[in-house]
Design an enzyme around this catalytic site. Structure first.
Site, PDB file in Angstrom:
ATOM      1  N   LYS A  63       0.848  -1.190   0.000  1.00 45.31           N
ATOM      2  CA  LYS A  63       0.000   0.000   0.000  1.00 45.31           C
ATOM      3  C   LYS A  63       0.881   1.236   0.000  1.00 45.31           C
ATOM      4  O   LYS A  63       1.914   1.263   0.676  1.00 45.31           O
ATOM      5  CB  LYS A  63      -0.943   0.040   1.200  1.00 45.31           C
ATOM      6  CG  LYS A  63      -1.940   1.218   1.064  1.00 45.31           C
ATOM      7  CD  LYS A  63      -3.012   1.215   2.127  1.00 45.31           C
ATOM      8  CE  LYS A  63      -2.467   1.736   3.423  1.00 45.31           C
ATOM      9  NZ  LYS A  63      -3.537   1.991   4.411  1.00 45.31           N
ATOM     10  N   ARG A 106     -10.328  -0.504   7.333  1.00 48.39           N
ATOM     11  CA  ARG A 106      -9.510  -1.522   8.003  1.00 48.39           C
ATOM     12  C   ARG A 106      -8.926  -0.984   9.299  1.00 48.39           C
ATOM     13  O   ARG A 106      -8.649  -1.743  10.239  1.00 48.39           O
ATOM     14  CB  ARG A 106      -8.461  -2.099   7.048  1.00 48.39           C
ATOM     15  CG  ARG A 106      -7.390  -1.131   6.514  1.00 48.39           C
ATOM     16  CD  ARG A 106      -6.379  -0.807   7.571  1.00 48.39           C
ATOM     17  NE  ARG A 106      -5.065  -0.508   7.048  1.00 48.39           N
ATOM     18  CZ  ARG A 106      -4.243   0.364   7.612  1.00 48.39           C
ATOM     19  NH1 ARG A 106      -4.609   1.083   8.666  1.00 48.39           N
ATOM     20  NH2 ARG A 106      -3.036   0.543   7.108  1.00 48.39           N
ATOM     21  N   GLN A 134     -12.313   8.750  10.191  1.00 50.54           N
ATOM     22  CA  GLN A 134     -11.864   7.649  11.040  1.00 50.54           C
ATOM     23  C   GLN A 134     -12.804   7.450  12.224  1.00 50.54           C
ATOM     24  O   GLN A 134     -13.047   6.312  12.643  1.00 50.54           O
ATOM     25  CB  GLN A 134     -10.429   7.867  11.515  1.00 50.54           C
ATOM     26  CG  GLN A 134      -9.817   6.657  12.197  1.00 50.54           C
ATOM     27  CD  GLN A 134     -10.096   5.339  11.478  1.00 50.54           C
ATOM     28  OE1 GLN A 134     -10.548   4.378  12.081  1.00 50.54           O
ATOM     29  NE2 GLN A 134      -9.848   5.294  10.173  1.00 50.54           N
ATOM     30  N   GLY A 213      -5.097   8.056  16.387  1.00 51.59           N
ATOM     31  CA  GLY A 213      -4.619   9.216  15.627  1.00 51.59           C
ATOM     32  C   GLY A 213      -3.120   9.251  15.388  1.00 51.59           C
ATOM     33  O   GLY A 213      -2.671   9.613  14.308  1.00 51.59           O
ATOM     34  N   ASP A 215       0.203   8.343  14.205  1.00 49.94           N
ATOM     35  CA  ASP A 215       0.703   7.380  13.230  1.00 49.94           C
ATOM     36  C   ASP A 215       1.956   7.913  12.536  1.00 49.94           C
ATOM     37  O   ASP A 215       2.289   7.500  11.428  1.00 49.94           O
ATOM     38  CB  ASP A 215      -0.374   7.071  12.189  1.00 49.94           C
ATOM     39  CG  ASP A 215      -0.746   8.311  11.401  1.00 49.94           C
ATOM     40  OD1 ASP A 215      -0.347   9.426  11.815  1.00 49.94           O
ATOM     41  OD2 ASP A 215      -1.426   8.182  10.380  1.00 49.94           O
ATOM     42  N   LYS A 219       3.623  12.653  16.774  1.00 52.52           N
ATOM     43  CA  LYS A 219       2.190  12.721  17.051  1.00 52.52           C
ATOM     44  C   LYS A 219       1.864  12.038  18.383  1.00 52.52           C
ATOM     45  O   LYS A 219       2.412  10.975  18.688  1.00 52.52           O
ATOM     46  CB  LYS A 219       1.404  12.040  15.931  1.00 52.52           C
ATOM     47  CG  LYS A 219       1.301  12.876  14.648  1.00 52.52           C
ATOM     48  CD  LYS A 219       0.530  12.107  13.587  1.00 52.52           C
ATOM     49  CE  LYS A 219      -0.162  13.002  12.579  1.00 52.52           C
ATOM     50  NZ  LYS A 219      -1.014  12.193  11.671  1.00 52.52           N
TER      51      LYS A 219
END
Lengths: 311, 311
Positions: A63, A106, A134, A213, A215, A219
């Site tokens: 991906k 997913r 999300q 959140g 990722d 963060k």
């Protein structure tokens, strides 16, 4: 070669949850190949490359997904994605999928699987920080695993909260303060925050938290004190310590990688579990390439394809 | 989003060489982002994921490429590839390219650029080990940089050598023994060998060697003694030491990474050069993602596209 442009919103959440759960089980047993995501920085954001091989589904691929926070200002999603699927026997590209919505779905399923195993009860109040795609995906997926009695939603932007409440009309959904979001059995954080927004003292013992959140390096959404109160499970050790909720506290020396209780895969296969009913549990999700392969398998079976010449 | 299925054989070799040379220059100046390839092992082969960002061309993306050595037995190429190109401002996927032939061509161009800077003269005898698509690509690309007086070709399979001689009818091309291939100004090795096939004593001082075949751990085509006689340039230090011609001798302690003279990018920008006319020079090619971006830019300008729905 086939191209699948479909949105994926028509996929059955329970079916996707089972596929993602099974991928986590394979991960727990060490039966997958999945190197950590590779990040490339672009002028207005970044993109990540996520290759994997999931032998149980005979699925292999990559991906490619971007994160450009300013995109909504020009009417584009922050996150867009393509997945390439290769035939495992010959390496021939067999499919390209628009994985933009599939990524949301997913990720929702990972939260739902974590909540299935770690939530303190089966009928829950769901507290959600953030009202983007999300947040919606987490509700859809979790509703297939647990009875959702009530949803408490918070957004920095009150109009976004009102829009979300309207969207969730099949649920008892209320817009509340961030502190009140924490009066829940399962808290889900879905913001792009780079500073903690959930304070430790707001969270009751026994709560399960899905930290979605964070990722990317830098963060974080949670007071690091919460990590030290909680039994922390990650999706993947290498990815989470690099870019998950735990990345900043570990870098600052406030939290130790050794304190991580295990992976969600280990929970799914029964190797790890919630220790005590009154302990906070926390799932730190960064998103795994094997989740993308698992949902791609379903999308390829059920979606409509455009045939493309390749050789 | 656009899909380009074109073969790329219609691209002008000189134009591709210049684009690849320019990408190597950017690499030499440290102006690119390009993490090392990531390998995934499949039952009958492997695939590699190659993300990069080339700011000078405003090109960012990922190539996904397999290597399945048994594929020709079922009529499929050993190597097939797709490249995804993203818009650098928004991260939106703008193109998917069939990069199967483009991979051959851009690899040929890397050899041609190396020969342009490192060959001992401008009119050369070219000695080639191997007669596959890469041998052909090396001749096409090198002919745009140097005058090719003669080609000496060797294949393990005499019929393959005859076919190659017929294909190269515009050149003075002869099928010879592997030892005789080394009676050349520029030697190009393009085999999938896992044991050295070119013996050091066969190679004359002053020769330039393009070592193309070794592109994965365990692969090697040259007598390690040749490395210690030569001024060795790599395309990328991390990739070459992991998977290039130097990988096995370094792992065995026969060659030292510190002995590598520099990168092709440093040669292109004039920071490094051939030391002496009578020294052997060697270019160890593993294939860079920035080469794929450089040729994708040309293919997207000149190719015919199929429009695909994305958002």
């Amino acid at each position: 070669m086939q191209y699948f442009s479909g949105s994926g919103w028509d996929l059955d959440p329970a079916e996707v949850n089972r596929a993602v759960e099974s991928a986590f089980a394979d991960h727990g047993y060490g039966l997958v190949q999945m190197p950590p995501k590779v990040y490339i920085t672009l002028p207005g954001g970044d993109f990540r490359t996520m290759p994997a091989y999931l032998p149980s589904l005979k699925m292999a691929g990559v991906k490619v997904v971007n994160v450009h926070p300013e995109n909504p200002q020009q009417g584009l999603p922050t996150v867009m994605a393509l997945t390439i699927i290769l035939d495992i026997a010959t390496g021939r590209p067999v499919a390209v999928l628009n994985a933009t919505r599939l990524t949301d779905i997913r990720t929702g399923s990972a939260g739902a699987v974590a909540a299935k195993y770690l939530a303190p009860k089966k009928t829950v109040t769901l507290g959600i920080a953030g009202t983007g795609r999300q947040a919606e995906a987490q509700v859809r997926a979790t509703a297939a695993e647990l009875e959702i009695e009530k949803i408490l939603i918070w957004s920095r932007n009150p109009r976004h909260a009102d829009r979300f409440v309207a969207l969730m009309d099949r649920f008892d959904c209320t817009s509340v303060s961030l502190e009140k979001v924490c009066d829940a059995d399962v808290i889900v954080t879905t913001t792009p925050s780079r500073t903690p927004i959930i304070r430790s003292e707001w969270v009751h013992e026994g709560t399960h938290i899905n930290a979605i959140g964070a990722d990317a390096p830098g963060k974080e959404e949670l007071d690091p004190a919460l990590l030290n109160r909680a039994q922390v499970f990650v999706d993947d050790m290498a990815q989470a310590t690099h870019s998950g909720e735990v990345n900043v506290p570990i870098a600052q020396g406030i939290y130790r990688q050794e304190a991580i209780a295990g992976t969600l895969g280990e929970v799914v296969i029964g190797k790890k579990r919630r220790e005590r009913p009154d302990r906070i549990t926390l799932f730190d999700s960064t998103g795994l390439a094997i989740q993308d392969l698992a949902i791609a398998a379903i999308a390829m079976r059920q979606g409509t394809a455009i045939d493309l010449p390749f050789l």
